[in-house]
Motif scaffolding. Structure first.
Motif, PDB file in Angstrom:
ATOM      1  N   LYS A 157       3.586   2.268  -3.372  1.00 35.92           N
ATOM      2  CA  LYS A 157       2.723   0.899  -3.125  1.00 35.92           C
ATOM      3  C   LYS A 157       3.449   0.106  -1.920  1.00 35.92           C
ATOM      4  O   LYS A 157       3.046  -0.606  -1.026  1.00 35.92           O
ATOM      5  CB  LYS A 157       3.022   0.009  -4.471  1.00 35.92           C
ATOM      6  CG  LYS A 157       1.898   0.476  -5.480  1.00 35.92           C
ATOM      7  CD  LYS A 157       2.327  -0.126  -6.892  1.00 35.92           C
ATOM      8  CE  LYS A 157       1.238   0.380  -7.868  1.00 35.92           C
ATOM      9  NZ  LYS A 157       1.549  -0.109  -9.375  1.00 35.92           N
ATOM     10  N   LYS A 158       4.771   0.470  -2.007  1.00 34.59           N
ATOM     11  CA  LYS A 158       5.322  -0.319  -0.603  1.00 34.59           C
ATOM     12  C   LYS A 158       5.011   0.186   0.504  1.00 34.59           C
ATOM     13  O   LYS A 158       5.123  -0.491   1.564  1.00 34.59           O
ATOM     14  CB  LYS A 158       7.015  -0.279  -0.756  1.00 34.59           C
ATOM     15  CG  LYS A 158       7.617  -1.159  -2.070  1.00 34.59           C
ATOM     16  CD  LYS A 158       9.112  -1.258  -1.944  1.00 34.59           C
ATOM     17  CE  LYS A 158       9.559  -2.249  -3.129  1.00 34.59           C
ATOM     18  NZ  LYS A 158      10.800  -2.648  -2.927  1.00 34.59           N
ATOM     19  N   ILE A 159       4.779   1.539   0.726  1.00 38.42           N
ATOM     20  CA  ILE A 159       4.337   1.972   1.897  1.00 38.42           C
ATOM     21  C   ILE A 159       2.971   1.510   2.170  1.00 38.42           C
ATOM     22  O   ILE A 159       2.572   0.843   3.648  1.00 38.42           O
ATOM     23  CB  ILE A 159       4.207   3.698   1.767  1.00 38.42           C
ATOM     24  CG1 ILE A 159       5.338   4.297   1.658  1.00 38.42           C
ATOM     25  CG2 ILE A 159       3.188   4.060   2.975  1.00 38.42           C
ATOM     26  CD1 ILE A 159       5.532   5.866   1.492  1.00 38.42           C
ATOM     27  N   VAL A 165      14.328   0.598   0.502  1.00 39.42           N
ATOM     28  CA  VAL A 165      13.016   1.201   0.855  1.00 39.42           C
ATOM     29  C   VAL A 165      12.215   0.341   2.065  1.00 39.42           C
ATOM     30  O   VAL A 165      11.791   0.787   3.129  1.00 39.42           O
ATOM     31  CB  VAL A 165      12.100   1.349  -0.187  1.00 39.42           C
ATOM     32  CG1 VAL A 165      10.684   1.537   0.256  1.00 39.42           C
ATOM     33  CG2 VAL A 165      12.618   2.491  -0.664  1.00 39.42           C
ATOM     34  N   GLU A 166      12.159  -1.174   1.709  1.00 40.78           N
ATOM     35  CA  GLU A 166      11.601  -1.848   2.676  1.00 40.78           C
ATOM     36  C   GLU A 166      11.998  -1.950   4.065  1.00 40.78           C
ATOM     37  O   GLU A 166      11.294  -2.103   5.155  1.00 40.78           O
ATOM     38  CB  GLU A 166      11.678  -3.331   2.057  1.00 40.78           C
ATOM     39  CG  GLU A 166      10.345  -3.773   1.153  1.00 40.78           C
ATOM     40  CD  GLU A 166      10.579  -4.894   0.221  1.00 40.78           C
ATOM     41  OE1 GLU A 166      11.186  -5.798   0.743  1.00 40.78           O
ATOM     42  OE2 GLU A 166      10.061  -4.892  -0.866  1.00 40.78           O
ATOM     43  N   LEU A 182      11.154   1.574   5.802  1.00 41.96           N
ATOM     44  CA  LEU A 182       9.656   1.474   6.305  1.00 41.96           C
ATOM     45  C   LEU A 182       9.372   0.496   7.487  1.00 41.96           C
ATOM     46  O   LEU A 182       8.525   0.716   8.277  1.00 41.96           O
ATOM     47  CB  LEU A 182       8.772   0.810   5.142  1.00 41.96           C
ATOM     48  CG  LEU A 182       8.770   1.775   3.778  1.00 41.96           C
ATOM     49  CD1 LEU A 182       7.967   1.286   2.626  1.00 41.96           C
ATOM     50  CD2 LEU A 182       8.049   3.214   4.055  1.00 41.96           C
ATOM     51  N   ARG A 183      10.207  -0.623   7.605  1.00 43.08           N
ATOM     52  CA  ARG A 183       9.957  -1.607   8.455  1.00 43.08           C
ATOM     53  C   ARG A 183      10.551  -0.929   9.570  1.00 43.08           C
ATOM     54  O   ARG A 183       9.786  -1.179  10.607  1.00 43.08           O
ATOM     55  CB  ARG A 183      10.832  -2.733   8.121  1.00 43.08           C
ATOM     56  CG  ARG A 183      10.510  -3.937   9.100  1.00 43.08           C
ATOM     57  CD  ARG A 183      11.168  -5.404   8.779  1.00 43.08           C
ATOM     58  NE  ARG A 183      10.908  -5.738   7.146  1.00 43.08           N
ATOM     59  CZ  ARG A 183      11.798  -6.020   6.416  1.00 43.08           C
ATOM     60  NH1 ARG A 183      13.073  -5.767   6.656  1.00 43.08           N
ATOM     61  NH2 ARG A 183      11.555  -6.342   5.306  1.00 43.08           N
ATOM     62  N   PHE A 184      11.739  -0.311   9.615  1.00 39.72           N
ATOM     63  CA  PHE A 184      12.108   0.464  10.954  1.00 39.72           C
ATOM     64  C   PHE A 184      11.058   1.473  11.247  1.00 39.72           C
ATOM     65  O   PHE A 184      10.897   1.469  12.294  1.00 39.72           O
ATOM     66  CB  PHE A 184      13.517   0.999  10.162  1.00 39.72           C
ATOM     67  CG  PHE A 184      14.031   2.209  11.356  1.00 39.72           C
ATOM     68  CD1 PHE A 184      15.090   1.772  12.596  1.00 39.72           C
ATOM     69  CD2 PHE A 184      13.761   3.570  11.251  1.00 39.72           C
ATOM     70  CE1 PHE A 184      15.427   2.690  13.147  1.00 39.72           C
ATOM     71  CE2 PHE A 184      14.386   4.552  12.114  1.00 39.72           C
ATOM     72  CZ  PHE A 184      15.031   4.132  13.222  1.00 39.72           C
ATOM     73  N   TYR A 185      10.523   2.257  10.300  1.00 41.08           N
ATOM     74  CA  TYR A 185       9.579   3.337  10.753  1.00 41.08           C
ATOM     75  C   TYR A 185       8.227   2.914  11.351  1.00 41.08           C
ATOM     76  O   TYR A 185       7.675   3.130  12.457  1.00 41.08           O
ATOM     77  CB  TYR A 185       9.350   4.266   9.880  1.00 41.08           C
ATOM     78  CG  TYR A 185      10.478   5.389   9.741  1.00 41.08           C
ATOM     79  CD1 TYR A 185      10.841   6.049  10.771  1.00 41.08           C
ATOM     80  CD2 TYR A 185      11.156   5.393   8.740  1.00 41.08           C
ATOM     81  CE1 TYR A 185      12.022   6.821  10.697  1.00 41.08           C
ATOM     82  CE2 TYR A 185      12.529   6.355   8.559  1.00 41.08           C
ATOM     83  CZ  TYR A 185      12.929   7.191   9.694  1.00 41.08           C
ATOM     84  OH  TYR A 185      13.730   7.728   9.450  1.00 41.08           O
ATOM     85  N   LYS A 186       7.795   1.450  10.936  1.00 39.19           N
ATOM     86  CA  LYS A 186       6.700   1.153  11.324  1.00 39.19           C
ATOM     87  C   LYS A 186       6.814   0.235  12.818  1.00 39.19           C
ATOM     88  O   LYS A 186       6.219   0.615  13.604  1.00 39.19           O
ATOM     89  CB  LYS A 186       6.371  -0.138  10.356  1.00 39.19           C
ATOM     90  CG  LYS A 186       5.145  -0.710  10.799  1.00 39.19           C
ATOM     91  CD  LYS A 186       4.729  -1.791   9.880  1.00 39.19           C
ATOM     92  CE  LYS A 186       3.430  -2.566  10.378  1.00 39.19           C
ATOM     93  NZ  LYS A 186       3.196  -3.831   9.524  1.00 39.19           N
ATOM     94  N   HIS A 187       8.085  -0.086  12.938  1.00 40.56           N
ATOM     95  CA  HIS A 187       8.320  -0.848  14.336  1.00 40.56           C
ATOM     96  C   HIS A 187       8.488   0.302  15.289  1.00 40.56           C
ATOM     97  O   HIS A 187       7.911   0.318  16.341  1.00 40.56           O
ATOM     98  CB  HIS A 187       9.604  -1.419  14.194  1.00 40.56           C
ATOM     99  CG  HIS A 187      10.514  -1.962  15.500  1.00 40.56           C
ATOM    100  ND1 HIS A 187       9.575  -2.987  15.863  1.00 40.56           N
ATOM    101  CD2 HIS A 187      11.200  -1.782  16.207  1.00 40.56           C
ATOM    102  CE1 HIS A 187      10.223  -3.512  17.041  1.00 40.56           C
ATOM    103  NE2 HIS A 187      11.222  -2.736  17.264  1.00 40.56           N
ATOM    104  N   ARG A 188       9.029   1.538  14.962  1.00 42.89           N
ATOM    105  CA  ARG A 188       9.336   2.477  15.977  1.00 42.89           C
ATOM    106  C   ARG A 188       7.959   3.178  16.214  1.00 42.89           C
ATOM    107  O   ARG A 188       7.543   3.661  17.498  1.00 42.89           O
ATOM    108  CB  ARG A 188      10.301   3.606  15.414  1.00 42.89           C
ATOM    109  CG  ARG A 188      10.782   4.693  16.285  1.00 42.89           C
ATOM    110  CD  ARG A 188      11.761   5.190  16.049  1.00 42.89           C
ATOM    111  NE  ARG A 188      11.494   6.314  15.317  1.00 42.89           N
ATOM    112  CZ  ARG A 188      12.747   7.346  14.804  1.00 42.89           C
ATOM    113  NH1 ARG A 188      13.901   7.000  14.899  1.00 42.89           N
ATOM    114  NH2 ARG A 188      12.096   8.285  14.119  1.00 42.89           N
TER     115      ARG A 188
END
Lengths: 233, 289
Positions: free
Chosen positions: B226-228, B275-276, B279-285
């Motif tokens: 859900k967080k993803i 987790v948040e 996920l923010r790290f990978y979204k940004h990258r």
């Protein structure tokens, strides 16, 4: 047998998001300060609130706090049993996270079972600050249990309760409801295990809501009759 | 310092290869999945492992190669043992022969998940074939003169490898699928780049023994999904929580799992993401690529 800790204490939790943080923090800090070799097994007993998330955070913060999540509420006894079964300590036991028993009293129970070389130790609530209504209901309930099961125990539902792990396993406790205490004590009496108790002060509940409702006395009586005539449910 | 990453085509290995390259001279190997820049090496071939290490003479060998498909292992116990136990023994022997330190990548699955999260001091009790062979692998790794066992779990990333939960979820969410995800498996998902950062710190500290290296949040698989969805702008209502017993998974899973990272933080100062943040790290990258 090698034990992972001296004490494994199960704490069943059902919708306790308001009080679990403070109560567990207080217990952990007290145990750490007094160098108790323990593990706390927080059992999320099918809570519908954020109890599960709260205990996950506590477990990541405190090394000796473990979690066990039950997707469906397994009943009061079911939650306790799940936690105690996962316990790997020399002694296993349970308490409640409602702030009504101080960590000092909890430690007294452990000290008593060790120093007295007893098989089971529970508490006896001598001073109660949870209201006259609860006091009367409790007295009546204890009287009924004493008569029905010929059980000379003054306070059946006093907690924490601690047992030697091998005794807990030998008792093969099956109750999923409030009769878990009766089952432990009747089976232990029958096998002539050494039972002790510790007089404690029972505090008023500060946070969270009690799970004892108006229908609870009736439910207790039904559970008691079922246990008496049909065995553990 | 020369570092050899065995199994560098996999999820963990490729992240380590990329993460360590800035600080060390890194060589990577593959076994069944060729990738550009990687050298072939099958850890089940004892002589080949010995001569490969003798030729390259790394001072550190990271063993990330394993048969990791938990359900496949359940039906292929002999193959799992060959790779996850015998393979480790071969690498440990070869490390000792050249005086290299062995870093063995292990798993949360060495615990039964009766009540986690687990510290390095907790006694393992593996459940299925995969878990048992990884625990046996740990025992083989411990026979090396200088060993470091790193237990991790639920490694996710975008960019290193496609066989991970995050990538899989996003692929399915993009298609608008309704996704059933287990809600009773609790663990500590780990951002691959964080894992590499922690391994780098442990190498620099010359750490030995056992270390847990996982994310800092204990969370159920369905809440993670859900967080993803939330982080990447998909509909979280498409995530349907189910129970493990209804998921049709062959191998047993540690349900109340997760690992504690106090030892890592205390000894290296490394702070792992929740987790948040991960996920923010990978979204940004992902956006910046």
């Amino acid at each position: 047998m090698k034990y992972a800790a001296e004490l494994s204490l199960a704490v069943p939790l059902y919708n306790e998001e308001d009080c679990v943080d403070n109560d567990i923090k207080e217990l952990v800090e007290y145990f750490e300060k007094h160098k108790v070799d323990y593990e706390l097994i927080l059992v999320n007993n099918g809570s519908k609130d954020d109890t599960g998330k709260r205990i996950n955070k506590l477990a990541m913060k405190y090394k000796r706090v473990k979690t066990l999540h039950l997707k469906k509420n397994a009943g009061f006894g079911g939650g306790i049993n799940a936690g105690m079964r996962a316990g790997r300590g020399r002694y296993v036991g349970f308490t409640c996270s409602d702030g009504q028993i101080s960590p000092q009293e909890t430690l007294k129970v452990l000290q008593k079972i060790k120093s007295g070389n007893l098989d089971i130790v529970k508490t006896r609530r001598i001073t109660r600050h949870d209201g006259i209504e609860r006091f009367i209901l409790s007295k009546g309930y204890n009287l009924l249990i004493q008569v029905f099961f010929l059980l000379p125990i003054a306070d059946i539902n006093g907690y924490p309760v601690m047992l030697k792990q091998e005794i807990y396993k030998a008792l093969d406790i099956k109750s999923t409801n409030w009769m878990i205490n009766v089952e432990i004590l009747t089976k232990a009496r029958k096998r002539k295990y050494r039972i002790g108790d510790v007089p404690v002060t029972f505090l008023a509940r500060e946070e969270g809501s009690s799970h004892v409702k108006l229908s609870t006395p009736l439910s207790f009586i039904i559970q008691m009759l079922r246990f008496r005539f049909k065995g553990p449910q | 310092m020369n570092v050899l990453v065995i199994g560098a085509s996999g999820q963990v290995g490729s992240a380590l290869l990329a993460g360590l390259a800035s600080d060390f001279s890194v060589t990577g190997t593959y076994s069944t999945t060729p990738k550009e820049g990687l050298l072939p090496l099958d850890i089940t071939m004892k002589d080949a492992v010995g001569s490969f290490l003798g030729e390259h003479k790394p001072s550190i060998v990271i063993l990330a190669a394993a048969l990791t498909n938990v359900d496949y292992c359940e039906d292929h116990a002999a193959q799992a043992r060959l790779i996850n136990v015998d393979g480790v023994r071969n690498v440990a022997h070869a490390c000792d022969a050249i005086g290299a330190k062995l870093i063995y990548i292990s798993t949360e699955y060495v615990f039964d998940g009766a009540s986690g999260p687990y510290s390095e001091d907790d006694v393992p009790h593996p459940l299925g074939v995969y878990a048992k062979t990884k625990f046996e692998g740990e025992k083989e790794a411990r026979k090396a003169k200088r060993f470091l066992i790193i237990r991790t779990t639920g490694v996710y990333s975008l960019g290193h490898d496609e066989k991970n939960f995050l990538f899989g979820m996003i692929s399915r969410m993009k298609k608008g699928e309704t996704i059933k995800v287990v809600s009773d498996q609790i663990s500590t998902p780990t951002a691959a780049d964080d894992l590499a950062k922690a391994v780098k710190a442990l190498i620099k500290k010359d750490a030995l023994g056992v270390y847990n290296v996982v994310g800092s949040e204990l969370i159920s698989r369905s809440d993670f999904a859900k967080k993803i969805a939330r982080a990447f702008g998909f509909d979280e209502k498409k995530i349907v929580p189910i129970k493990t017993k209804d998921a049709g998974q062959k191998a047993p899973r540690p349900l109340n799992g997760g690992l504690l990272i106090g030892k890592l933080r205390k000894d290296t100062g490394v702070v792992m993401m929740n987790v948040e943040d991960g996920l923010r790290f990978y979204k940004h990258r992902h956006i910046n690529r």
